[in-house]
Enzyme design. Structure first.
Site, mmCIF file in Angstrom:
data_model
loop_
_atom_site.group_PDB
_atom_site.id
_atom_site.type_symbol
_atom_site.label_atom_id
_atom_site.label_comp_id
_atom_site.label_asym_id
_atom_site.label_seq_id
_atom_site.Cartn_x
_atom_site.Cartn_y
_atom_site.Cartn_z
ATOM 1 N N TYR A 1 10.166 -4.039 -8.260
ATOM 2 C CA TYR A 1 9.112 -3.694 -8.918
ATOM 3 C C TYR A 1 8.301 -2.439 -8.356
ATOM 4 C CZ TYR A 1 4.249 -4.587 -10.399
ATOM 5 O OH TYR A 1 2.903 -4.568 -10.690
ATOM 6 N N CYS B 1 0.782 -1.283 0.047
ATOM 7 C CA CYS B 1 0.142 -0.044 -0.088
ATOM 8 C C CYS B 1 1.079 1.201 0.075
ATOM 9 C CB CYS B 1 -0.991 -0.032 1.182
ATOM 10 S SG CYS B 1 -1.979 -1.161 1.240
#
Length: 501
Positions: free
Chosen positions: A257, A2
């Site tokens: 990533y 998040c």
């Protein structure tokens, strides 16, 4: 994974929180929320969807106050309903809002204790709500009308004693200030920024430094593992090491990533790390196939571009943009459910056939997780006329679940689990597959000024740095978080809606 942001300003923070969340949107597209505090009151707006969809102008007008926190959600711990959008709120003591990035590995045990001993009520299955109630329960022991920074740090110290896992947390105590703290291993990132204005100093906490840059805040430093930072509503900064750093092991997948390339995490440039990944991968290709027949290197947009460009330069091969990305389709890796991931690939990418026709193409991606997206991209390359399709992953094989906040919970859904590289290559339809070696990935992410000796590499190595992850826990995680389990929960909710109507 998040994104979280908090600001204590000298003027209204609503627009700046919104802008920061749009910059952090890549960290979560499932839900978004903002909570602000001003004149002793609380204003909250949250819901499912992208930041631009959750907040309309009339919502922004209502988000009043010079202090606030924001959150973009990427669902892991069963968080796939609008009711679990963050920040969460409890009214006692003082009124507390909390947003969280990561995962508690002992959330189930904590939930039982909170209900049985702390007499707290939980509305959801989210570990973020568990964390909020642990903090609230500890802060309630103060029992005074006003809290001091020392009271806050004492409560955080108790949270560290009770909570395990990887987490970065922002909490707003209404009328008092904003708190940020990071797990003792520093698995999940949190940075501190400062901005001087004519009215005084403003402070900002965020998941990535790029959020600070976008709002003209100066990066002061990373919040240390086991450290708590409290900014009171007068703009005074207080910091305390609440628990000794165990091993500073940031999540290496941030550099592979999740993080934006223009971010710095733990004083490591994500962009530079990805450049070094490309160098290391090129060196491996040259070792294994010194007389390779690669005509062109093509990245899978967007996160692999930096590595792919560096790899092509090292190999002395042309670099081309062979896929055009539809900017209005979300990141497939963080889409809930395999069916949605599969549907999105053809909508997301379109091949430029002249870059493929008759050529031996090396496709470069940041990683291969489930393998379905990789297989469909290889199919797109063949449809565009590629003679051969090689595939390179800037990360090692993902063979183990991630338990610290990344949606890799089910071993059965990881294409490399229990398979050789050759078997994975056959499954995704590549003519040749090459993975980055783990030692090379670690070396690519290290930097002499960062003083990071180790990383959390659990999804590649199976070594869990918190030391509390058992086979039984991993089995329970798979039962709760696999795509099949998520689908079953959605079907149950649909059934409830139908019965309710």
């Amino acid at each position: 994974m998040c994104g979280i942001v908090g600001i204590v300003g000298t003027s209204a923070v609503n627009q700046r929180l919104y802008d920061a969340l749009t910059v952090l949107q890549h960290r979560g597209q499932d839900a978004a929320g903002i909570a602000t505090s001003g004149e002793g009151g609380l204003c909250v707006r949250k819901g499912s969807g992208l930041v631009r969809d959750v907040f309309q102008q009339h919502h922004m007008v209502e988000l009043k106050g010079n202090a606030g926190i924001g959150h973009v959600r990427y669902p892991t711990a069963g968080c796939d309903s609008a009711s679990e959008a963050q920040p969460f709120y409890v009214n006692a003591p003082y009124g507390i809002c909390l947003g969280h990035n990561g995962n508690l590995t002992n959330a189930a045990e904590l939930a039982e204790i909170l209900i049985r001993e702390d007499r707290r009520h939980l509305n959801t299955t989210s570990d973020s709500e568990v964390l909020l109630n642990v903090f609230a329960s500890e802060l309630q022991r103060v029992g005074t009308a006003r809290i001091t920074p020392a009271d806050v740090f004492a409560a955080v110290s108790a949270v560290y004693r009770r909570c395990r896992g990887g987490y970065a947390v922002l909490a707003m105590v209404i009328g008092h200030g904003i708190l940020g703290f990071r797990d003792p291993n520093g698995i999940r990132p949190l940075v501190l920024g400062e901005r001087r204005t004519a009215r005084g100093t403003e402070w900002m906490l965020a998941s990535e430094s790029v959020a600070l840059d976008s709002l003209s805040f100066r990066l002061v430093r990373d919040v240390a593992p086991g450290e708590a930072v409290f900014i009171d509503e007068a703009g005074r900064l207080h910091a305390q090491q609440c628990v000794a750093t165990q091993h500073h092991t940031p999540c290496i997948f941030e550099y592979v990533y999740f993080a934006r390339p223009d971010s710095k995490i733990d004083n490591i440039s994500v962009y530079r790390a990805r450049m070094r990944m490309g160098d290391r991968l090129a060196d491996k290709i040259l070792r294994e196939r010194p007389s390779h027949d690669i005509d062109v290197v093509i990245p899978i947009p967007d996160t692999s571009r930096t590595s792919a460009l560096q790899l092509a330069q090292r190999l002395g091969v042309k670099y081309r943009e062979g896929f055009i990305k539809n900017r209005y389709i979300g990141r497939t890796f963080i889409m809930p459910g395999q069916e949605e991931r599969e549907k999105s690939v053809h909508r997301k990418l379109n091949a430029i056939d002249l870059e493929f026709r008759g050529k031996t193409v090396l496709l470069v991606d940041d990683s291969i997780v489930r393998g379905t997206t990789s297989a469909q991209i290889i199919e797109l390359a063949r449809e565009a006329g590629a003679a051969k399709v090689y595939f390179a992953s800037a990360a090692p094989p993902v063979r183990f679940p991630n338990v610290y906040g990344i949606d890799m919970p089910a071993v059965s859904e990881l294409v490399a689990s229990g398979r050789t590289v050759e078997e994975v290559s056959a499954l995704i339809g590549a003519d040749w597959l090459v993975y980055q070696d783990l030692d090379d990935l670690i070396a690519a992410c290290k930097h002499e000024d960062a003083r990071i000796a180790e990383f959390d590499t659990s999804c590649f190595s199976g070594v869990y740095v918190t030391g509390d992850v058992t086979p039984e826990y991993l089995e329970r995680l798979q039962d709760e978080r696999s795509d099949a389990a998520k689908l079953a929960r959605r079907e149950r909710r649909k059934l409830k809606v139908v019965r309710g109507s």
